[in-house]
Scaffold this active site. Structure first.
Site, PDB file in Angstrom:
ATOM      1  CD  GLU A 194      -3.191   3.343  -4.873  1.00 51.56           C
ATOM      2  OE1 GLU A 194      -4.229   2.687  -5.042  1.00 51.56           O
ATOM      3  OE2 GLU A 194      -2.141   2.830  -4.496  1.00 51.56           O
ATOM      4  CG  HIS A 249      -3.651  -0.589  -6.296  1.00 52.23           C
ATOM      5  ND1 HIS A 249      -3.974  -0.021  -5.094  1.00 52.23           N
ATOM      6  CD2 HIS A 249      -3.702  -1.933  -6.069  1.00 52.23           C
ATOM      7  CE1 HIS A 249      -4.207  -0.962  -4.203  1.00 52.23           C
ATOM      8  NE2 HIS A 249      -4.056  -2.139  -4.772  1.00 52.23           N
ATOM      9  NE  ARG A 255      -4.267  -1.470   0.293  1.00 51.13           N
ATOM     10  CZ  ARG A 255      -4.407  -2.564  -0.459  1.00 51.13           C
ATOM     11  NH1 ARG A 255      -3.456  -2.889  -1.324  1.00 51.13           N
ATOM     12  NH2 ARG A 255      -5.490  -3.311  -0.366  1.00 51.13           N
TER      13      ARG A 255
HETATM   14  N1  LIG Z   1      -0.967  -4.115  -5.171  1.00 52.21           N
HETATM   15  C1  LIG Z   1      -1.926  -5.014  -5.185  1.00 52.21           C
HETATM   16  O1  LIG Z   1      -2.687  -5.139  -6.144  1.00 52.21           O
HETATM   17  C2  LIG Z   1      -2.097  -5.903  -4.019  1.00 52.21           C
HETATM   18  C3  LIG Z   1      -1.652  -5.533  -2.784  1.00 52.21           C
HETATM   19  N2  LIG Z   1      -1.833  -6.347  -1.710  1.00 52.21           N
HETATM   20  C4  LIG Z   1      -1.326  -5.930  -0.393  1.00 52.21           C
HETATM   21  O2  LIG Z   1      -0.499  -6.960   0.120  1.00 52.21           O
HETATM   22  C5  LIG Z   1      -0.793  -7.162   1.478  1.00 52.21           C
HETATM   23  C6  LIG Z   1      -0.321  -8.521   1.926  1.00 52.21           C
HETATM   24  O3  LIG Z   1      -1.172  -9.527   1.478  1.00 52.21           O
HETATM   25  P1  LIG Z   1      -0.970 -11.056   1.958  1.00 52.21           P
HETATM   26  O4  LIG Z   1       0.382 -11.548   1.586  1.00 52.21           O
HETATM   27  O5  LIG Z   1      -2.147 -11.814   1.506  1.00 52.21           O
HETATM   28  O6  LIG Z   1      -1.018 -10.861   3.539  1.00 52.21           O
HETATM   29  P2  LIG Z   1      -0.436 -11.803   4.669  1.00 52.21           P
HETATM   30  O7  LIG Z   1      -1.157 -11.429   5.901  1.00 52.21           O
HETATM   31  O8  LIG Z   1      -0.436 -13.212   4.235  1.00 52.21           O
HETATM   32  O9  LIG Z   1       1.086 -11.343   4.784  1.00 52.21           O
HETATM   33  C7  LIG Z   1       1.461 -10.162   5.362  1.00 52.21           C
HETATM   34  C8  LIG Z   1       2.838 -10.325   5.973  1.00 52.21           C
HETATM   35  O10 LIG Z   1       3.254  -9.078   6.541  1.00 52.21           O
HETATM   36  C9  LIG Z   1       3.840  -9.329   7.810  1.00 52.21           C
HETATM   37  N3  LIG Z   1       3.643  -8.182   8.685  1.00 52.21           N
HETATM   38  C10 LIG Z   1       2.474  -7.699   9.167  1.00 52.21           C
HETATM   39  N4  LIG Z   1       2.704  -6.654   9.975  1.00 52.21           N
HETATM   40  C11 LIG Z   1       4.048  -6.484  10.000  1.00 52.21           C
HETATM   41  C12 LIG Z   1       4.905  -5.573  10.674  1.00 52.21           C
HETATM   42  N5  LIG Z   1       4.426  -4.647  11.513  1.00 52.21           N
HETATM   43  N6  LIG Z   1       6.242  -5.667  10.466  1.00 52.21           N
HETATM   44  C13 LIG Z   1       6.731  -6.635   9.661  1.00 52.21           C
HETATM   45  N7  LIG Z   1       5.976  -7.529   8.997  1.00 52.21           N
HETATM   46  C14 LIG Z   1       4.647  -7.454   9.175  1.00 52.21           C
HETATM   47  C15 LIG Z   1       3.115 -10.562   8.353  1.00 52.21           C
HETATM   48  O11 LIG Z   1       3.938 -11.323   9.226  1.00 52.21           O
HETATM   49  P3  LIG Z   1       3.851 -11.153  10.830  1.00 52.21           P
HETATM   50  O12 LIG Z   1       2.399 -11.206  11.170  1.00 52.21           O
HETATM   51  O13 LIG Z   1       4.677 -12.271  11.361  1.00 52.21           O
HETATM   52  O14 LIG Z   1       4.463  -9.830  11.116  1.00 52.21           O
HETATM   53  C16 LIG Z   1       2.872 -11.361   7.072  1.00 52.21           C
HETATM   54  O15 LIG Z   1       3.937 -12.231   6.839  1.00 52.21           O
HETATM   55  C17 LIG Z   1      -2.290  -6.891   1.564  1.00 52.21           C
HETATM   56  O16 LIG Z   1      -2.700  -6.573   2.862  1.00 52.21           O
HETATM   57  C18 LIG Z   1      -2.459  -5.736   0.604  1.00 52.21           C
HETATM   58  O17 LIG Z   1      -2.289  -4.517   1.280  1.00 52.21           O
HETATM   59  C19 LIG Z   1      -2.437  -7.555  -1.858  1.00 52.21           C
HETATM   60  C20 LIG Z   1      -2.903  -7.961  -3.076  1.00 52.21           C
HETATM   61  C21 LIG Z   1      -2.781  -7.177  -4.249  1.00 52.21           C
HETATM   62  O1  LIG Z   2      -6.453  -7.261  -2.733  1.00 53.22           O
HETATM   63  C1  LIG Z   2      -5.815  -6.238  -2.485  1.00 53.22           C
HETATM   64  O2  LIG Z   2      -5.446  -5.930  -1.334  1.00 53.22           O
HETATM   65  C2  LIG Z   2      -5.456  -5.294  -3.580  1.00 53.22           C
HETATM   66  O3  LIG Z   2      -4.757  -4.368  -3.369  1.00 53.22           O
HETATM   67  C3  LIG Z   2      -5.958  -5.516  -4.940  1.00 53.22           C
HETATM   68  O4  LIG Z   2      -6.530  -6.722  -5.187  1.00 53.22           O
HETATM   69  C4  LIG Z   2      -6.896  -4.377  -5.285  1.00 53.22           C
HETATM   70  O5  LIG Z   2      -7.962  -4.380  -4.395  1.00 53.22           O
HETATM   71  C5  LIG Z   2      -7.396  -4.450  -6.656  1.00 53.22           C
HETATM   72  O6  LIG Z   2      -6.331  -4.598  -7.506  1.00 53.22           O
HETATM   73  C6  LIG Z   2      -8.191  -3.219  -7.007  1.00 53.22           C
HETATM   74  O7  LIG Z   2      -7.412  -2.091  -7.020  1.00 53.22           O
END
Ligand SMILES: NC(=O)C1=CN([C@@H]2O[C@H](COP(=O)(O)OP(=O)(O)OC[C@H]3O[C@@H](n4cnc5c(N)ncnc54)[C@H](OP(=O)(O)O)[C@@H]3O)[C@@H](O)[C@H]2O)C=CC1
Ligand SMILES: O=C(O)C(=O)[C@@H](O)[C@H](O)[C@H](O)CO
Length: 335
Positions: free
Chosen positions: A266, A285, A237
């Site tokens: 955004e 994004h 993000r």
């Molecule tokens: N650009 C895009 O289109 C997309 C963006 N995203 C973003 O990616 C993020 C991650 O998704 P996903 O992998 O499914 O989430 P997960 O919850 O599986 O992974 C998040 C990771 O971040 C770590 N984490 C959380 N808080 C902290 C912290 N304070 N310091 C260090 N590490 C931390 C967690 O480990 P631990 O709890 O051990 O700290 C965990 O390993 C979403 O929340 C979203 O914001 C997702 C999909 C698409």
């Molecule tokens: O799942 C998430 O956290 C994402 O960031 C993405 O899937 C967006 O929502 C999607 O790309 C629309 O912008």
């Protein structure tokens, strides 16, 4: 009588059809200044909302006294005021897993495009600059065999590690609050402190959710810790970094380049200095978005919504307490 739900996200026909079978659907193709008052009016007897990134805060909840569930078509849910939803017994759901590979592909695409300067070279060809042997001032840097630091080794982080380790022979460092043993075992990922990761990595990929802890996780101090040759990738993000400090890092050459899918604001403002750097590769994004994955996200979100409305525990429930408050306590079931 069918339960009333509001859809504020663009939705594919087959998913809309599924919702229609189960609910009375009020559909807002877009929420803007013109449609927002009608949306607020509809909230008064709405039981469920199907949306993508809709800000769910006290204001919205005050207008939705009968709301049971908000189903986010997204894995990130920083758009939810979770404490406020939970205190009112409003369930929150998201769409994890189904977008892991798509998002990891996008992160690798950004990494490769930035390292090998693909957008610049694309323009080089298309604008007729290619006359003979390409001068080495246009060369990028290698990816294979380098060190990738992943901050946020969760579901998507692990999918990135898989590609980087198995496909590009990269050494993987990672930082989380807790260890990810699966990533360590499968892809030889090594846990380290944030500072150590920043100092040792050739590529730094940020993949945490946006929370009060990760807001501005990377700023001036952290960019200065990175190698001058480091490439920074952000698919998490926009607010997980201080954008103005990334701009300083690029201006002052504290780092080599950046690949970005997300921004503090955004859609990104055209005047944002980040858009002026040739060594910054940008995406709108779209990391988690392909048609197939979006459909899978919508299907999952629709299932979560219907489960929540019919008293079942939604598969991807985020706030367990809300489920018990509204669903189980109300019909006398024990926890
Ligand atoms: N650009 C895009 O289109 C997309 C963006 N995203 C973003 O990616 C993020 C991650 O998704 P996903 O992998 O499914 O989430 P997960 O919850 O599986 O992974 C998040 C990771 O971040 C770590 N984490 C959380 N808080 C902290 C912290 N304070 N310091 C260090 N590490 C931390 C967690 O480990 P631990 O709890 O051990 O700290 C965990 O390993 C979403 O929340 C979203 O914001 C997702 C999909 C698409
Ligand atoms: O799942 C998430 O956290 C994402 O960031 C993405 O899937 C967006 O929502 C999607 O790309 C629309 O912008």
């Amino acid at each position: 009588m069918k339960l009333k739900v509001i859809v504020t996200a663009k939705i594919y026909d087959e998913v809309l059809e599924y919702l229609h079978q189960n609910c009375e659907v009020i559909y807002f193709n877009e929420l803007n200044e013109e449609t927002y008052p009608a949306f607020i009016e509809q909230l008064s007897d709405t039981k469920g909302i199907f949306s993508m990134g809709l800000k769910v805060d006290r204001f919205l909840l005050n207008h939705a006294p009968q709301l049971k569930i908000v189903s986010n078509v997204s894995v990130g849910y920083d758009n939810f005021d979770l404490a406020e939803m939970t205190s009112r017994g409003v369930m929150a759901t998201n769409t994890p897993e189904v977008l892991n590979d798509t998002t990891a592909d996008a992160a690798l695409a950004l990494l490769l495009a930035t390292a090998r300067r693909i957008p610049e070279l694309d323009q080089y060809v298309k604008t007729g600059k290619w006359h003979g042997l390409v001068e080495d001032e246009w060369f990028g840097v290698d990816v294979y065999g380098k060190t990738l630091g992943i901050i946020g080794m969760g579901r998507i982080g692990t999918a990135i590690a898989k590609r980087a380790h198995l496909g590009f022979d990269m050494n993987i460092l990672y930082h989380n609050r807790s260890c990810n043993i699966e990533a360590e075992n499968l892809y030889s990922c090594k846990y380290c402190s944030l500072d150590e990761l920043l100092q040792k990595s050739d590529f730094v990929c940020l993949m945490t959710p946006l929370t009060s802890e990760t807001k501005y996780l990377l700023g001036k101090r952290e960019f200065k810790l990175m190698k001058e040759t480091a490439i920074f990738i952000n698919v998490s993000r926009g607010q997980t970094i201080r954008e103005k400090d990334l701009i300083s890092a690029l201006q002052n050459k504290w780092i080599l380049a950046a690949g970005l899918d997300v921004y503090e604001q955004e859609p990104v403002d055209l005047g944002n200095p980040l858009l002026k750097f040739p060594n910054v590769v940008t995406l709108p994004h779209i990391g988690g978005a392909t048609k197939k994955t979006r459909l899978n996200m919508m299907k999952l979100a629709a299932e979560n919504l219907i489960q929540g409305l019919t008293g079942e525990r939604p598969k991807n429930l985020i706030n367990e307490q809300a489920y018990w408050m509204k669903t189980c306590l109300a019909d006398g079931r024990e926890k």
